[in-house]
Write a protein that holds these residues in place. Sequence first.
Motif, mmCIF file in Angstrom:
data_model
loop_
_atom_site.group_PDB
_atom_site.id
_atom_site.type_symbol
_atom_site.label_atom_id
_atom_site.label_comp_id
_atom_site.label_asym_id
_atom_site.label_seq_id
_atom_site.Cartn_x
_atom_site.Cartn_y
_atom_site.Cartn_z
ATOM 1 N N HIS A 1 0.854 -1.182 0.000
ATOM 2 C CA HIS A 1 0.000 0.000 0.000
ATOM 3 C C HIS A 1 0.894 1.237 0.000
ATOM 4 C CE1 HIS A 1 -2.659 -3.168 1.388
ATOM 5 N NE2 HIS A 1 -3.682 -2.402 1.095
ATOM 6 N N THR A 2 0.692 2.119 -0.975
ATOM 7 C CA THR A 2 1.549 3.284 -1.143
ATOM 8 C C THR A 2 0.713 4.549 -1.293
ATOM 9 O OG1 THR A 2 1.623 3.195 -3.569
ATOM 10 C CG2 THR A 2 3.190 1.811 -2.374
ATOM 11 N N THR A 3 1.400 5.683 -1.209
ATOM 12 C CA THR A 3 0.759 6.982 -1.365
ATOM 13 C C THR A 3 1.566 7.825 -2.346
ATOM 14 O OG1 THR A 3 -0.046 6.918 0.916
ATOM 15 C CG2 THR A 3 -0.016 9.064 -0.172
ATOM 16 N N VAL A 4 0.888 8.533 -3.226
ATOM 17 C CA VAL A 4 1.569 9.420 -4.160
ATOM 18 C C VAL A 4 2.171 10.589 -3.387
ATOM 19 C CG1 VAL A 4 1.315 10.921 -6.176
ATOM 20 C CG2 VAL A 4 -0.011 8.804 -6.032
ATOM 21 N N VAL A 5 3.494 10.764 -3.514
ATOM 22 C CA VAL A 5 4.166 11.868 -2.829
ATOM 23 C C VAL A 5 4.647 12.944 -3.799
ATOM 24 C CG1 VAL A 5 4.857 10.430 -0.885
ATOM 25 C CG2 VAL A 5 6.397 10.653 -2.838
ATOM 26 N N GLN A 6 4.685 12.617 -5.100
ATOM 27 C CA GLN A 6 5.110 13.617 -6.085
ATOM 28 C C GLN A 6 4.698 13.150 -7.479
ATOM 29 O OE1 GLN A 6 9.224 14.752 -5.764
ATOM 30 N NE2 GLN A 6 9.224 15.900 -7.683
ATOM 31 N N VAL A 7 4.363 14.099 -8.343
ATOM 32 C CA VAL A 7 4.043 13.808 -9.739
ATOM 33 C C VAL A 7 4.888 14.719 -10.615
ATOM 34 C CG1 VAL A 7 2.261 13.746 -11.517
ATOM 35 C CG2 VAL A 7 1.681 13.150 -9.158
ATOM 36 N N GLY A 8 5.626 14.146 -11.549
ATOM 37 C CA GLY A 8 6.481 14.939 -12.429
ATOM 38 C C GLY A 8 6.247 14.594 -13.881
ATOM 39 N N ARG A 9 7.001 15.254 -14.771
ATOM 40 C CA ARG A 9 6.902 15.031 -16.204
ATOM 41 C C ARG A 9 8.313 14.917 -16.788
ATOM 42 N NH1 ARG A 9 2.265 14.271 -15.321
ATOM 43 N NH2 ARG A 9 0.400 15.122 -16.373
ATOM 44 N N PRO A 10 8.903 13.706 -16.827
ATOM 45 C CA PRO A 10 10.218 13.553 -17.461
ATOM 46 C C PRO A 10 10.180 13.769 -18.964
ATOM 47 C CG PRO A 10 9.299 11.423 -16.888
ATOM 48 C CD PRO A 10 8.393 12.449 -16.295
ATOM 49 N N ALA A 11 8.987 13.705 -19.552
ATOM 50 C CA ALA A 11 8.750 14.020 -20.961
ATOM 51 C C ALA A 11 7.315 14.525 -21.057
ATOM 52 C CB ALA A 11 8.973 12.799 -21.849
ATOM 53 N N PRO A 12 6.978 15.281 -22.109
ATOM 54 C CA PRO A 12 5.645 15.879 -22.177
ATOM 55 C C PRO A 12 4.500 14.887 -22.055
ATOM 56 C CG PRO A 12 7.067 16.863 -23.837
ATOM 57 C CD PRO A 12 7.843 15.721 -23.237
ATOM 58 N N ARG A 13 4.670 13.668 -22.573
ATOM 59 C CA ARG A 13 3.577 12.693 -22.544
ATOM 60 C C ARG A 13 3.834 11.552 -21.560
ATOM 61 N NH1 ARG A 13 2.100 9.773 -26.533
ATOM 62 N NH2 ARG A 13 4.172 9.538 -27.426
ATOM 63 N N THR A 14 4.676 11.798 -20.575
ATOM 64 C CA THR A 14 4.983 10.786 -19.574
ATOM 65 C C THR A 14 4.848 11.370 -18.187
ATOM 66 O OG1 THR A 14 6.556 9.683 -21.066
ATOM 67 C CG2 THR A 14 6.718 9.162 -18.724
ATOM 68 N N ALA A 15 4.082 10.689 -17.345
ATOM 69 C CA ALA A 15 3.929 11.110 -15.947
ATOM 70 C C ALA A 15 4.824 10.245 -15.068
ATOM 71 C CB ALA A 15 2.475 10.971 -15.508
ATOM 72 N N ARG A 16 5.630 10.892 -14.238
ATOM 73 C CA ARG A 16 6.448 10.157 -13.257
ATOM 74 C C ARG A 16 5.730 10.208 -11.917
ATOM 75 N NH1 ARG A 16 12.593 10.852 -13.550
ATOM 76 N NH2 ARG A 16 12.132 9.232 -15.111
ATOM 77 N N SER B 1 -5.770 7.326 -17.766
ATOM 78 C CA SER B 1 -6.741 8.229 -17.153
ATOM 79 C C SER B 1 -6.336 8.568 -15.725
ATOM 80 C CB SER B 1 -8.140 7.597 -17.166
ATOM 81 O OG SER B 1 -8.588 7.384 -18.489
ATOM 82 N N TRP B 2 -5.915 7.548 -14.985
ATOM 83 C CA TRP B 2 -5.495 7.798 -13.603
ATOM 84 C C TRP B 2 -4.243 8.667 -13.568
ATOM 85 C CZ3 TRP B 2 -1.165 7.037 -10.688
ATOM 86 C CH2 TRP B 2 -1.305 7.223 -9.306
ATOM 87 N N ALA B 3 -3.257 8.330 -14.414
ATOM 88 C CA ALA B 3 -1.987 9.062 -14.399
ATOM 89 C C ALA B 3 -2.176 10.530 -14.757
ATOM 90 C CB ALA B 3 -0.998 8.408 -15.359
ATOM 91 N N ALA B 4 -3.095 10.825 -15.686
ATOM 92 C CA ALA B 4 -3.319 12.214 -16.098
ATOM 93 C C ALA B 4 -3.878 13.058 -14.963
ATOM 94 C CB ALA B 4 -4.270 12.249 -17.297
ATOM 95 N N ARG B 5 -4.532 12.420 -13.988
ATOM 96 C CA ARG B 5 -5.140 13.154 -12.880
ATOM 97 C C ARG B 5 -4.444 12.890 -11.548
ATOM 98 N NH1 ARG B 5 -9.619 10.583 -15.253
ATOM 99 N NH2 ARG B 5 -9.810 9.262 -13.391
ATOM 100 N N ALA B 6 -3.336 12.162 -11.576
ATOM 101 C CA ALA B 6 -2.670 11.781 -10.333
ATOM 102 C C ALA B 6 -2.255 13.006 -9.530
ATOM 103 C CB ALA B 6 -1.447 10.920 -10.640
ATOM 104 N N ALA B 7 -2.437 12.914 -8.221
ATOM 105 C CA ALA B 7 -2.099 14.029 -7.328
ATOM 106 C C ALA B 7 -1.562 13.470 -6.022
ATOM 107 C CB ALA B 7 -3.338 14.888 -7.071
#
Length: 288
Positions: free
Chosen positions: A25-40, A126-132
């Motif tokens: 079980h994990t929690t999102v601590v940061q969301v980045g963009r290493p490339a325009p169409r990629t969510a880290r 869909s999830w990655a585009a809205r990840a927070a």
Amino acid sequence: MSDTSAQVTGLAPRVKVHHGLALRHTTVVQVGRPAPRTARITLGGPELEDLVSLGPTGHVKVYLPDPVTGELAVPMVRTDGSLHRPADGTVHVRDYTVRAHRAAGPSGPEIDIDMVLHGDGGPAASWAARAATGQSLILAGPKSSKLVPEGVRSVLLGCDESALPAVARWLELLPQDVTVMVLAEVSTAGDESYLDDLLGARPHLDIAWLHRGESAPGTTDLLERAVRAQPPADFTWCAGEAGSLVGVRRHLRRELGLPASRVEITGYWRRGVADFDHHSPLDPKDPD
């Protein structure tokens, strides 16, 4: 890439280290963009502390909420270490490469997972585009790690966007004296920024970016033509859309006659197939 293949007729199989399977079980601590169409997606939590990922292709199963209902159906781990799917609810699960793991990150144990933003309405994109930050996510694995091959002087890596995280791991884990050629099929030049932080980190690295433009992923033969234009390497690893890799495998294994120990081709996804099993044969008509 210099042709050293005459010096290597076969290689020992890549060493596989088993870790066992655990739900985390994990929690999102940061969301980045290493490339325009990629969510880290950087995930944190104490259950990541004992996670082990030693090889370039180590991956976790990511359990995602239903894009319509928001409900999350999660399996249980049997006593034999296998996963048991729940009787109720639809399980939305995808495999993702462990891009990085930090046992002691800024917020404690952390893992980075990179997700391509396809814009296809699927549960992962869909999830990655809205990840927070603060959102919960459940992972399983990695169950094992396959280490980089030993005794190679040259390596050819082929991919599309889905396999760029694994390519990045290959570049980090291969010995510095190994000559590496990367053939990467992407949509546009904007996708090339994904590997920017690794440029200059290796003394013997060439990257050829193959732009497909408006063509849909998995519908071109760009990678196959690029592989055919290269001299055979000591070891070749390619991953991406399964159908587009059939010709790559045929060229290396059948036309050139390279042994299986020197060629590893994996379908990470297949056009029109949801939750594709990457362990399934790339070409059922021509299995190893």
